[in-house]
Design an enzyme around this catalytic site. Sequence first.
Site, PDB file in Angstrom:
ATOM      1  N   HIS A 103     -19.779  37.822 -12.361  1.00 22.06           N
ATOM      2  CA  HIS A 103     -19.674  38.009 -10.913  1.00 22.06           C
ATOM      3  C   HIS A 103     -18.206  37.940 -10.522  1.00 22.06           C
ATOM      4  O   HIS A 103     -17.423  37.208 -11.115  1.00 22.06           O
ATOM      5  CB  HIS A 103     -20.491  36.960 -10.160  1.00 22.06           C
ATOM      6  CG  HIS A 103     -20.264  35.557 -10.632  1.00 22.06           C
ATOM      7  ND1 HIS A 103     -20.854  35.059 -11.779  1.00 22.06           N
ATOM      8  CD2 HIS A 103     -19.499  34.564 -10.135  1.00 22.06           C
ATOM      9  CE1 HIS A 103     -20.461  33.807 -11.963  1.00 22.06           C
ATOM     10  NE2 HIS A 103     -19.635  33.476 -10.982  1.00 22.06           N
ATOM     11  N   HIS A 105     -15.710  36.905  -7.576  1.00 25.37           N
ATOM     12  CA  HIS A 105     -15.576  36.129  -6.338  1.00 25.37           C
ATOM     13  C   HIS A 105     -14.612  36.868  -5.420  1.00 25.37           C
ATOM     14  O   HIS A 105     -13.497  37.205  -5.843  1.00 25.37           O
ATOM     15  CB  HIS A 105     -14.970  34.755  -6.621  1.00 25.37           C
ATOM     16  CG  HIS A 105     -15.803  33.834  -7.460  1.00 25.37           C
ATOM     17  ND1 HIS A 105     -16.537  32.798  -6.933  1.00 25.37           N
ATOM     18  CD2 HIS A 105     -16.008  33.781  -8.802  1.00 25.37           C
ATOM     19  CE1 HIS A 105     -17.144  32.132  -7.908  1.00 25.37           C
ATOM     20  NE2 HIS A 105     -16.842  32.712  -9.061  1.00 25.37           N
TER      21      HIS A 105
HETATM   22  P1  5GP Z   1     -18.752  30.417 -11.334  1.00 24.15           P
HETATM   23  O1  5GP Z   1     -18.472  28.932 -11.289  1.00 24.15           O
HETATM   24  O2  5GP Z   1     -19.758  30.747 -12.420  1.00 24.15           O
HETATM   25  O3  5GP Z   1     -17.530  31.272 -11.382  1.00 24.15           O
HETATM   26  O4  5GP Z   1     -19.394  30.752  -9.924  1.00 24.15           O
HETATM   27  C1  5GP Z   1     -20.722  30.495  -9.589  1.00 24.15           C
HETATM   28  C2  5GP Z   1     -20.799  30.474  -8.098  1.00 24.15           C
HETATM   29  O5  5GP Z   1     -22.165  30.581  -7.716  1.00 24.15           O
HETATM   30  C3  5GP Z   1     -20.274  29.163  -7.469  1.00 24.15           C
HETATM   31  O6  5GP Z   1     -19.201  29.458  -6.571  1.00 24.15           O
HETATM   32  C4  5GP Z   1     -21.494  28.570  -6.767  1.00 24.15           C
HETATM   33  O7  5GP Z   1     -21.179  27.953  -5.540  1.00 24.15           O
HETATM   34  C5  5GP Z   1     -22.405  29.788  -6.581  1.00 24.15           C
HETATM   35  N1  5GP Z   1     -23.821  29.474  -6.576  1.00 24.15           N
HETATM   36  C6  5GP Z   1     -24.472  28.623  -7.425  1.00 24.15           C
HETATM   37  N2  5GP Z   1     -25.793  28.604  -7.139  1.00 24.15           N
HETATM   38  C7  5GP Z   1     -25.975  29.471  -6.088  1.00 24.15           C
HETATM   39  C8  5GP Z   1     -27.134  29.876  -5.356  1.00 24.15           C
HETATM   40  O8  5GP Z   1     -28.262  29.450  -5.603  1.00 24.15           O
HETATM   41  N3  5GP Z   1     -26.935  30.773  -4.353  1.00 24.15           N
HETATM   42  C9  5GP Z   1     -25.696  31.267  -4.043  1.00 24.15           C
HETATM   43  N4  5GP Z   1     -25.631  32.128  -3.031  1.00 24.15           N
HETATM   44  N5  5GP Z   1     -24.592  30.918  -4.738  1.00 24.15           N
HETATM   45  C10 5GP Z   1     -24.723  30.029  -5.734  1.00 24.15           C
END
Ligand code: 5GP
Length: 117
Positions: A103, A105
């Site tokens: 994903h 951001h």
């Molecule tokens: P990563 O840490 O893998 O780069 O980003 C994962 C992102 O997903 C985090 O910023 C976290 O806040 C978001 N996230 C985790 N669980 C959920 C969810 O159930 N719904 C949404 N909309 N975002 C989520």
Amino acid sequence: MNHDPNCLFCRIIDKKIPAALVHEDDHAVAFEDINPKAPVHTLIVPKKHIADIHSITVSDREIVGHLFFVARTIASKKGLDKSGYRMVINNGKDAGQTVFHIHLHLLAGRAFSWPPG
Ligand code: 5GP
Ligand code: ZN
């Protein structure tokens, strides 16, 4: 489409878990981050389950490029083209990846420091 029923983002894509959707097309969705790190924090996610950057194959190149196109479209809609924004991919443990479905951001609405923490 390659889906993982145990993956949080695949479940959001399948509408099994609710999310504040801001974009959907044949290849990607975008929704607001549940725990925003900036006034604007949107996640752009391919519909295909790809766990991390190293799982990207030659045939995924168009899908991955499409994420940037969706991100700039959302940034334009939110009026961020003048103020600027940051796009981030956390890949792997040391980068803080917590959801293993790639994903992008899209972060905006405040100034960001460099280098990142
Ligand atoms: P990563 O840490 O893998 O780069 O980003 C994962 C992102 O997903 C985090 O910023 C976290 O806040 C978001 N996230 C985790 N669980 C959920 C969810 O159930 N719904 C949404 N909309 N975002 C989520
Ligand atoms: Zn997934």
